[in-house]
Design a protein around this motif. Structure first.
Motif, PDB file in Angstrom:
ATOM      1  N   SER A 150       0.818  -1.207   0.000  1.00  0.00           N
ATOM      2  CA  SER A 150       0.000   0.000   0.000  1.00  0.00           C
ATOM      3  C   SER A 150       0.858   1.267   0.000  1.00  0.00           C
ATOM      4  CB  SER A 150      -0.913  -0.014   1.217  1.00  0.00           C
ATOM      5  OG  SER A 150      -0.142  -0.289   2.353  1.00  0.00           O
ATOM      6  N   LEU A 151       2.161   1.093   0.172  1.00  0.00           N
ATOM      7  CA  LEU A 151       3.017   2.282   0.219  1.00  0.00           C
ATOM      8  C   LEU A 151       3.089   2.958  -1.146  1.00  0.00           C
ATOM      9  CD1 LEU A 151       6.140   1.209   2.274  1.00  0.00           C
ATOM     10  CD2 LEU A 151       4.329   2.769   2.920  1.00  0.00           C
ATOM     11  N   SER A 152       3.167   4.264  -1.113  1.00  0.00           N
ATOM     12  CA  SER A 152       3.356   4.972  -2.375  1.00  0.00           C
ATOM     13  C   SER A 152       4.798   4.774  -2.833  1.00  0.00           C
ATOM     14  CB  SER A 152       3.081   6.458  -2.180  1.00  0.00           C
ATOM     15  OG  SER A 152       4.093   7.006  -1.370  1.00  0.00           O
ATOM     16  N   GLU A 153       5.003   4.937  -4.121  1.00  0.00           N
ATOM     17  CA  GLU A 153       6.342   4.782  -4.699  1.00  0.00           C
ATOM     18  C   GLU A 153       7.347   5.644  -3.945  1.00  0.00           C
ATOM     19  OE1 GLU A 153       6.959   2.721  -7.219  1.00  0.00           O
ATOM     20  OE2 GLU A 153       9.084   3.242  -7.410  1.00  0.00           O
ATOM     21  N   GLN A 154       6.891   6.840  -3.609  1.00  0.00           N
ATOM     22  CA  GLN A 154       7.789   7.794  -2.957  1.00  0.00           C
ATOM     23  C   GLN A 154       8.195   7.313  -1.560  1.00  0.00           C
ATOM     24  OE1 GLN A 154       6.008  11.627  -2.541  1.00  0.00           O
ATOM     25  NE2 GLN A 154       7.914  12.534  -1.781  1.00  0.00           N
ATOM     26  N   ASP A 155       7.173   6.840  -0.806  1.00  0.00           N
ATOM     27  CA  ASP A 155       7.455   6.326   0.533  1.00  0.00           C
ATOM     28  C   ASP A 155       8.405   5.143   0.467  1.00  0.00           C
ATOM     29  OD1 ASP A 155       6.052   8.110   1.951  1.00  0.00           O
ATOM     30  OD2 ASP A 155       4.241   6.888   2.164  1.00  0.00           O
ATOM     31  N   LEU A 156       8.126   4.295  -0.490  1.00  0.00           N
ATOM     32  CA  LEU A 156       8.937   3.093  -0.642  1.00  0.00           C
ATOM     33  C   LEU A 156      10.399   3.452  -0.901  1.00  0.00           C
ATOM     34  CD1 LEU A 156       8.651   0.022  -0.798  1.00  0.00           C
ATOM     35  CD2 LEU A 156       8.349   0.239  -3.246  1.00  0.00           C
ATOM     36  N   ASN A 157      10.595   4.350  -1.843  1.00  0.00           N
ATOM     37  CA  ASN A 157      11.955   4.776  -2.162  1.00  0.00           C
ATOM     38  C   ASN A 157      12.625   5.415  -0.961  1.00  0.00           C
ATOM     39  OD1 ASN A 157      11.984   3.864  -4.725  1.00  0.00           O
ATOM     40  ND2 ASN A 157      11.250   5.774  -5.614  1.00  0.00           N
ATOM     41  N   ASP A 158      11.837   6.221  -0.263  1.00  0.00           N
ATOM     42  CA  ASP A 158      12.362   6.915   0.906  1.00  0.00           C
ATOM     43  C   ASP A 158      12.816   5.901   1.963  1.00  0.00           C
ATOM     44  OD1 ASP A 158      12.799   9.247   2.551  1.00  0.00           O
ATOM     45  OD2 ASP A 158      11.102   8.476   3.730  1.00  0.00           O
ATOM     46  N   LEU A 159      11.949   4.902   2.199  1.00  0.00           N
ATOM     47  CA  LEU A 159      12.280   3.864   3.184  1.00  0.00           C
ATOM     48  C   LEU A 159      13.534   3.106   2.762  1.00  0.00           C
ATOM     49  CD1 LEU A 159       9.079   1.997   4.380  1.00  0.00           C
ATOM     50  CD2 LEU A 159      10.655   3.392   5.686  1.00  0.00           C
ATOM     51  N   ALA A 160      13.542   2.708   1.495  1.00  0.00           N
ATOM     52  CA  ALA A 160      14.651   1.896   1.016  1.00  0.00           C
ATOM     53  C   ALA A 160      15.968   2.672   1.070  1.00  0.00           C
ATOM     54  CB  ALA A 160      14.376   1.415  -0.404  1.00  0.00           C
ATOM     55  N   ASP A 161      15.901   3.938   0.713  1.00  0.00           N
ATOM     56  CA  ASP A 161      17.127   4.738   0.722  1.00  0.00           C
ATOM     57  C   ASP A 161      17.716   4.852   2.113  1.00  0.00           C
ATOM     58  OD1 ASP A 161      16.984   5.099  -1.918  1.00  0.00           O
ATOM     59  OD2 ASP A 161      16.154   7.132  -1.854  1.00  0.00           O
ATOM     60  N   ASN A 162      16.842   4.887   3.118  1.00  0.00           N
ATOM     61  CA  ASN A 162      17.327   5.115   4.467  1.00  0.00           C
ATOM     62  C   ASN A 162      17.455   3.841   5.297  1.00  0.00           C
ATOM     63  OD1 ASN A 162      17.541   8.153   4.742  1.00  0.00           O
ATOM     64  ND2 ASN A 162      15.561   7.863   3.747  1.00  0.00           N
ATOM     65  N   ALA A 163      17.206   2.718   4.639  1.00  0.00           N
ATOM     66  CA  ALA A 163      17.340   1.457   5.377  1.00  0.00           C
ATOM     67  C   ALA A 163      18.798   1.016   5.345  1.00  0.00           C
ATOM     68  CB  ALA A 163      16.470   0.391   4.727  1.00  0.00           C
ATOM     69  N   THR A 164      19.186   0.274   6.361  1.00  0.00           N
ATOM     70  CA  THR A 164      20.552  -0.256   6.353  1.00  0.00           C
ATOM     71  C   THR A 164      20.512  -1.770   6.394  1.00  0.00           C
ATOM     72  OG1 THR A 164      20.494   0.229   8.705  1.00  0.00           O
ATOM     73  CG2 THR A 164      21.895   1.616   7.335  1.00  0.00           C
ATOM     74  N   LEU A 165      21.443  -2.361   5.684  1.00  0.00           N
ATOM     75  CA  LEU A 165      21.523  -3.817   5.647  1.00  0.00           C
ATOM     76  C   LEU A 165      22.517  -4.269   6.705  1.00  0.00           C
ATOM     77  CD1 LEU A 165      20.600  -6.320   4.129  1.00  0.00           C
ATOM     78  CD2 LEU A 165      22.583  -6.075   2.663  1.00  0.00           C
ATOM     79  N   LYS A 166      22.074  -5.183   7.565  1.00  0.00           N
ATOM     80  CA  LYS A 166      22.965  -5.656   8.624  1.00  0.00           C
ATOM     81  C   LYS A 166      23.111  -7.173   8.547  1.00  0.00           C
ATOM     82  CE  LYS A 166      22.426  -2.088  11.962  1.00  0.00           C
ATOM     83  NZ  LYS A 166      22.542  -1.883  13.389  1.00  0.00           N
ATOM     84  N   SER A 167      24.321  -7.653   8.809  1.00  0.00           N
ATOM     85  CA  SER A 167      24.522  -9.108   8.797  1.00  0.00           C
ATOM     86  C   SER A 167      24.835  -9.585  10.204  1.00  0.00           C
ATOM     87  CB  SER A 167      25.696  -9.506   7.907  1.00  0.00           C
ATOM     88  OG  SER A 167      25.822  -8.632   6.854  1.00  0.00           O
ATOM     89  N   TYR A 168      24.353 -10.760  10.516  1.00  0.00           N
ATOM     90  CA  TYR A 168      24.581 -11.340  11.830  1.00  0.00           C
ATOM     91  C   TYR A 168      25.060 -12.777  11.685  1.00  0.00           C
ATOM     92  CZ  TYR A 168      21.630  -7.406  13.059  1.00  0.00           C
ATOM     93  OH  TYR A 168      21.124  -6.154  13.188  1.00  0.00           O
ATOM     94  N   ALA A 169      25.993 -13.148  12.536  1.00  0.00           N
ATOM     95  CA  ALA A 169      26.432 -14.549  12.551  1.00  0.00           C
ATOM     96  C   ALA A 169      25.412 -15.354  13.349  1.00  0.00           C
ATOM     97  CB  ALA A 169      27.804 -14.654  13.201  1.00  0.00           C
ATOM     98  N   ALA A 170      25.429 -16.665  13.183  1.00  0.00           N
ATOM     99  CA  ALA A 170      24.506 -17.516  13.931  1.00  0.00           C
ATOM    100  C   ALA A 170      24.700 -17.266  15.420  1.00  0.00           C
ATOM    101  CB  ALA A 170      24.762 -18.978  13.598  1.00  0.00           C
ATOM    102  N   GLY A 171      23.587 -17.041  16.131  1.00  0.00           N
ATOM    103  CA  GLY A 171      23.665 -16.832  17.572  1.00  0.00           C
ATOM    104  C   GLY A 171      23.813 -15.385  17.982  1.00  0.00           C
ATOM    105  N   GLU A 172      24.119 -14.517  17.048  1.00  0.00           N
ATOM    106  CA  GLU A 172      24.291 -13.108  17.385  1.00  0.00           C
ATOM    107  C   GLU A 172      22.925 -12.455  17.612  1.00  0.00           C
ATOM    108  OE1 GLU A 172      26.572  -9.338  15.383  1.00  0.00           O
ATOM    109  OE2 GLU A 172      26.995 -11.326  14.586  1.00  0.00           O
ATOM    110  N   GLU A 173      22.908 -11.438  18.496  1.00  0.00           N
ATOM    111  CA  GLU A 173      21.630 -10.790  18.807  1.00  0.00           C
ATOM    112  C   GLU A 173      21.344  -9.629  17.868  1.00  0.00           C
ATOM    113  OE1 GLU A 173      21.580  -9.492  22.824  1.00  0.00           O
ATOM    114  OE2 GLU A 173      21.469 -11.540  23.616  1.00  0.00           O
ATOM    115  N   LEU A 174      20.110  -9.531  17.400  1.00  0.00           N
ATOM    116  CA  LEU A 174      19.704  -8.333  16.659  1.00  0.00           C
ATOM    117  C   LEU A 174      19.392  -7.225  17.647  1.00  0.00           C
ATOM    118  CD1 LEU A 174      19.209 -10.744  14.623  1.00  0.00           C
ATOM    119  CD2 LEU A 174      17.561  -9.256  13.534  1.00  0.00           C
ATOM    120  N   PHE A 175      18.616  -7.592  18.663  1.00  0.00           N
ATOM    121  CA  PHE A 175      18.430  -6.671  19.793  1.00  0.00           C
ATOM    122  C   PHE A 175      18.085  -7.476  21.033  1.00  0.00           C
ATOM    123  CE2 PHE A 175      14.502  -6.530  17.213  1.00  0.00           C
ATOM    124  CZ  PHE A 175      13.584  -7.059  18.118  1.00  0.00           C
TER     125      PHE A 175
END
Lengths: 276, 818
Positions: free
Chosen positions: B482-507
């Motif tokens: 349901s997001l508008s194209e603009q919102d989607l782009n905005d979200l994607a631009d400001n999102a960060t990709l994080k990697s975690y090893a097995a067992g590591e905590e996200l939070f």
């Protein structure tokens, strides 16, 4: 997630079938009473007899079906049907006989059928209780693994025992040499051996320990704990073999008597048609 | 007056040999220089009996130097014979110490002081030529070697292997069993090693077959005049100097990067990165005129490529036009597409229409197209459907396609020329999240996952762009359409990709909420501290999100989220998310609904845990959360389909194993008897069909595939190398001879008699593993052959995601169990 055992397979589908088959047979029996009374030669008797004969063949086919791995469908359904319809068969065959028994080939076939069904009940019972007990006994180990560990403890114990006084050495050597596990069927079914040399050795060691000199105390304690561990391993293996034997024992009746039943049934049918 | 040649070729590896032989054929004056005493020293340094691979398989060899995949010895022997046959003008033990542009010619000085001049120089010295040597006192003793030719040649020796890289570890492992082996590793662990080597190493040490010293460097080596050991290594360990008397030292210290050497020759590089490749023209000429660079030094590590380049470079020097070796193959590939133009034009067109492919250099593009499928699809044709398990990646060259993400058959997105798709399955290894259907006639390039991963690894800009798009897709799939194209782009631009090893905590429970985590690949567990211990509440797989509870309530994190396996998550910052929620009532209501559902589930679960805590005297604490923890530990978190045995039903009849063997050439692919048990559920040794199969990582003939329904299987092209067996962390692959099984007679079946076994064929062993009976109608025979219903195959997602109020074990065991 759909997961069921052989009894509640597909929400008791074959239990329901069995009930329906029995009800129909009874209804027929009650509704159509031939003038000469119930017996296998009436048309109802022939009908029930034919049905029974087909069911016996179908039951026996299960033994083949479960080993035909390349066939389609699931074996579990077959077993569930085998159990419920096999049980229902006793009722149908009894109605087929019209309660006429005697010392003849016909009653022999009937008797064999009962033996087969009753041995099957034992099978059901075994299948219900032993799997859980086996897992409790073995945990994540398997038989080969335990036997290997016994062989290892044997080796270790013998090595240590060589350094100990002769009487201890003899006790250990005897335990290692003379412990046999599950030689005979009776022993397997019983699951323990009263005069087990391993248990005996532990008892002897307990007593002989008093004579060990101070500098050998530590070695003796090591040996003692190895022998105790060894005995419990032996016990677990015996226990496992016992469960295995009991889990499969009923089949020694179920299968040969099925073959006998097939022969007797053939004779019964031939005889009936010869004397018609 | 220095000796003069038209062409001097430096390095007698595959590329240099090929160039020399072509030059010899063309009858030009040339000289081949080799620093060592024999040709092809890199291949010579392989262990005896190692299979030399011939990749890429489709590429034809055009040089007179023969080469097919075979054993190291055969390859070397063939080449030595070819050198004799062609009377190659080669000078061994001629190490080049300087190369510079003179007034007229290129001038070369050798280590022995002699000088040479040439009009053209071809550099083909590879990257392994400059082995690092032990630069310590005693480093030149005869017992010190820098390669291991034949591990079988050493018996009952004490051998010190210096170096914790793959080559050192492989040498050490090959020597175990017959020798006492000690590895000196200057690092604190073996993290640079391949997983398979690492696991074998750990295993070997556990068995006492070898030992290692970490953070240890050799300080000096002394020869011993007498005694059992000819030398003694003095090693500098964290606990001081240690003396290690031994028979032999094998030092595998890696090679020096060739860049300084090239720079000394005046060759320019595009970036300061030490690993960067030299700047070359399309004819392999460097910035130094008439200095050509080919082979792995130029960035083409495969033997076949080098051999072809050796041929081509001579033709270029002689001014002959040659088309690259793969042109004929490309022409074949383009047979149905743009037949009116030349191959180069078509490649140019592809490059122009797909921006992502414009990031590749010509050779990379050619390789990609060669390894890919050119798909021409008609309107209405499905490229793939939602929930398919295919893993290929698509570029749209021409045409338009529809994307359908949910079941409503309404187009959610359109793709057109220049776009690409399939990136979600590429990164997550899971089922396709949507359906793609052609709306106009289309031209697509379908690229295998393996090729894409190689490119992502080597082209940083491509990796960046794919990541951006993958983030956008994951946002779209997780948060809704349901997001508008603009919102989607905005979200994607400001999102960060994080990697975690097995067992590591996200939070962690109690943390301040930092945002919403969208799981892109891998899976996570959600747990809370209940009654003093950590209790796993839920299992969340890729394509879903975690962390919305705190966003809705504004309270601190109510649970701890931990990666079950190596996981990548896209983090959307809390502020931005609240902003989006405020403007999109639909998303707000969805999050609210999930929040309430979670609260309910949690309440139920907590009560179950509490009640089982009080009744736990019976021993086996088979609460659902314990079962989840157990299954995650067994690697079920990365499985797509796993075989479980209900031990309370299993009558040990072994029909599962027999059925498997009977239908799969005599070798059972499952071991019912082995594997951990929890609460009567055994995870037997059998393939779980992992999301990112470990076995696929290093298969030389590329024989392991994933079928559309997720089955990981090995095809007939297996060469029996055993890599997959070593790479599988679950030990479910074995090497066996496949042979057809005899059909049993009716009596044998009725009475359970084993048929007489066929005489064993002396066939080659190949890797066998569960293929989920993908070629057998009705599905897995192990499950169907189980008479009591104890064997079951489950999809971990269904198993682990906690279904409202029903305990996982109850769900697993069925309601009929009393």
């Amino acid at each position: 997630m759909q997961h069921s055992n052989i009894f509640d397979y597909k929400k008791y589908r074959y239990f329901k079938w069995a009930v329906v088959v029995i009800l129909i047979a009874f209804a027929g029996y009650l509704l159509f009473e031939p003038a000469v009374g119930h017996y296998g030669g009436s048309w109802l008797g022939y009908g029930l007899g034919t049905l029974s004969a087909l069911m016996v063949l179908w039951m026996a086919w299960y033994g083949i079906r479960k080993r035909r791995y390349r066939s389609s469908g699931s074996t579990q359904g077959w077993l569930s049907a085998h159990i419920y319809l096999g049980t229902a068969m006793t009722v149908i065959v009894t109605l087929h006989s019209g309660f006429h028994f005697g010392i003849n080939i016909h009653t022999l076939a009937y008797g064999l059928l009962l033996i087969v069904v009753v041995s099957g009940f034992f099978g059901n019972y075994a299948y219900m209780i032993y799997p859980r007990l086996m897992t409790e006994n073995m945990g994540e180990d398997n038989l080969d693994g335990l036997l290997l560990r016994i062989a290892e403890t044997d080796k270790l114990a013998r090595q240590i025992a060589l350094l100990m006084p002769d009487d201890i050495n003899n006790a250990v050597a005897r335990a290692c040499r003379e412990t046999y596990i599950g030689i005979s069927l009776m022993e397997q079914l019983r699951g323990f051996r009263a005069d087990c040399p391993s248990a005996l050795a532990v008892q002897q060691l307990t007593v002989l320990g008093n004579n060990v000199v101070a500098e050998q105390r530590k070695l003796y304690r090591d040996l003692y704990s190895i022998m105790v561990r060894r005995e419990s391993l032996v016990r677990r293996v015996r226990q496992d073999l016992m469960y295995r034997a009991r889990l499969g024992f009923w089949l020694y009746f179920h299968v040969p008597f099925t073959v006998a039943l097939l022969v007797a049934m053939l004779a019964h049918i031939v005889a009936v048609f010869l004397y018609w | 007056m220095p000796e003069h040649f038209n062409i001097i070729i430096i390095g007698a590896g595959p590329s240099g040999l090929s160039a020399a032989i072509r030059a010899s054929e063309q009858k030009v004056s040339y000289l081949l220089l080799e620093a060592e005493a024999a040709p092809a020293s890199t291949i010579r340094n392989y262990q005896r009996g190692k299979l030399v691979m011939s990749e890429p398989r489709g590429l034809p060899i055009r040089s007179p130097l023969p080469f097919t995949a075979s054993l190291r010895e055969t390859v070397l022997e063939t080449w030595e014979r070819t050198i004799v046959d062609f009377q190659v003008n080669v000078r061994y033990e001629a190490k080049v110490v300087s190369l510079k542009r003179g007034k007229k010619w290129l001038e070369i000085t050798l280590a022995d002081g002699s000088k040479l001049t040439a009009e053209h120089v071809v550099l083909a010295i590879g990257v392994q030529g400059n082995l690092r040597k032990l630069n310590i006192p005693g480093g030149d003793l005869p017992q010190i070697q820098y390669q291991l030719d034949d591990p079988q040649a050493y018996q009952n020796e004490t051998i010190v292997v210096i170096g914790g890289g793959d080559s050192g570890v492989e040498n050490a492992l090959a020597l175990t069993g017959r020798n006492q082996v000690i590895i000196l590793n200057r690092a604190e662990d073996f993290s640079n090693c391949k997983d398979s080597n690492l696991s074998q190493l750990t295993e070997a040490r556990k068995n006492g077959a070898l030992d290692w010293l970490l953070e240890t460097r050799p300080q000096s080596i002394e020869g011993n005049a007498k005694g059992e050991f000819p030398i003694t290594v003095f090693a500098n360990t964290p606990n001081g100097i240690e003396r290690i008397p031994c028979h032999r030292v094998i030092a595998r210290l890696g090679a020096l990067p060739p860049r300084p050497v090239l720079e000394a020759f005046g060759v320019a590089f595009p970036t300061p990165d030490l690993e960067a490749l030299p700047l070359l023209s399309s004819r392999y000429e460097s910035n130094v005129p008439c200095l050509y660079i080919i082979g792995s030094l130029a960035g083409y590590p495969l033997i076949k490529q080098g051999i072809n380049q050796g041929y081509e470079v001579i033709e270029y020097i002689l001014g002959n036009p040659v088309e690259p070796a793969d042109t004929a193959l490309l022409r074949e590939k383009f047979a149905n597409f743009c037949t009116d133009r030349g191959v180069d034009d078509v490649l140019e067109k592809i490059r122009k229409s797909v921006p992502l492919l414009a990031m590749l250099n010509t050779l990379q593009l050619r390789e990609l197209v060669l390894e890919s499928n050119l798909l021409l699809s008609q309107p209405g044709e499905y490229i793939f459907k939602r929930n398919d398990y295919s893993t290929t990646f698509y570029f749209v060259v021409e045409g338009e396609l529809d994307v359908l993400i949910d079941d409503d058959n309404v187009t959610d997105d359109t793709l057109k020329s220049g776009d690409f798709f399939g990136e979600m399955a590429l990164v997550s290894g899971r089922r396709r999240p949507g359906t793609v259907r052609a709306t106009t006639p289309c031209v697509l390039i379908e690229t295998p996952r393996r090729v894409m991963q190689k490119l992502i690894g080597s082209v940083p800009s491509m990796r960046r762009m794919l990541n951006e798009v993958a983030i956008k897709t994951v946002v779209q799939i997780c948060i809704g359409l349901s997001l508008s194209e603009q919102d989607l782009n905005d979200l994607a631009d400001n999102a960060t990709l994080k990697s975690y090893a097995a067992g590591e905590e996200l939070f962690h429970e109690g943390d301040e909420a930092d945002g919403l985590y969208l799981i892109q690949s891998g899976s996570v567990t959600v747990s809370r501290m209940i009654g003093g211990r950590e209790v796993v509440l839920f299992y969340v797989a890729a394509g879903k999100y975690v962390g919305e509870m705190s966003l809705v309530s504004g309270e601190p994190r109510y649970a701890t989220v931990r990666a079950a396996i190596a996981t990548e998550a896209v983090l959307i910052d809390a502020g931005r998310m609240s902003d989006i929620i405020a403007r999109n009532p639909e998303i707000r209501s969805e999050l609210d609904a999930r929040y309430l559902q979670h609260l309910q589930d949690q309440e139920k679960l907590q009560q179950q845990e509490a009640s089982s805590d009080s009744s736990s005297i019976s021993g086996n604490q088979s609460t659902p959360s314990n079962l989840i923890s157990f299954l995650i530990q067994q690697g079920v978190g990365e499985a797509t389909d796993v075989l479980l045995i209900d031990e309370s039903l299993c009558v040990r009849c072994n029909h599962c194993e027999q059925a498997c063997a009977d239908t799969h050439g005599g070798a059972t692919r499952l071991d019912r008897d082995a594997g951990p048990i929890f609460a009567n559920i055994r995870v037997p040794t059998s393939c779980r069909h992992c999301e990112h199969p470990h076995c696929m990582k290093d298969c030389p003939p590329d024989a392991i595939h994933r079928a559309p329904h997720g089955e990981v299987y090995i095809d007939d092209s297996c060469i029996g190398c055993g890599n997959c067996q070593q790479n599988c962390p679950y030990d479910v692959i074995q090497m066996a001879v496949i042979q057809d099984q005899p059909e049993r007679s009716l009596w044998q079946m009725l009475l359970g008699v084993q048929p007489k076994a066929l005489p064993t064929i002396d066939g080659a062993k190949v890797a066998v593993k569960c293929d989920m009976c993908k070629d057998i109608k009705d599905g897995p025979v192990c499950v169907r052959a189980c008479p009591v219903g104890a064997a079951l195959r489950v999809n971990p997602e269904e198993l682990l995601s906690y279904a409202g109020g029903k305990s996982a074990e109850a769900a697993l065991l069925g309601s009929g169990e009393e």
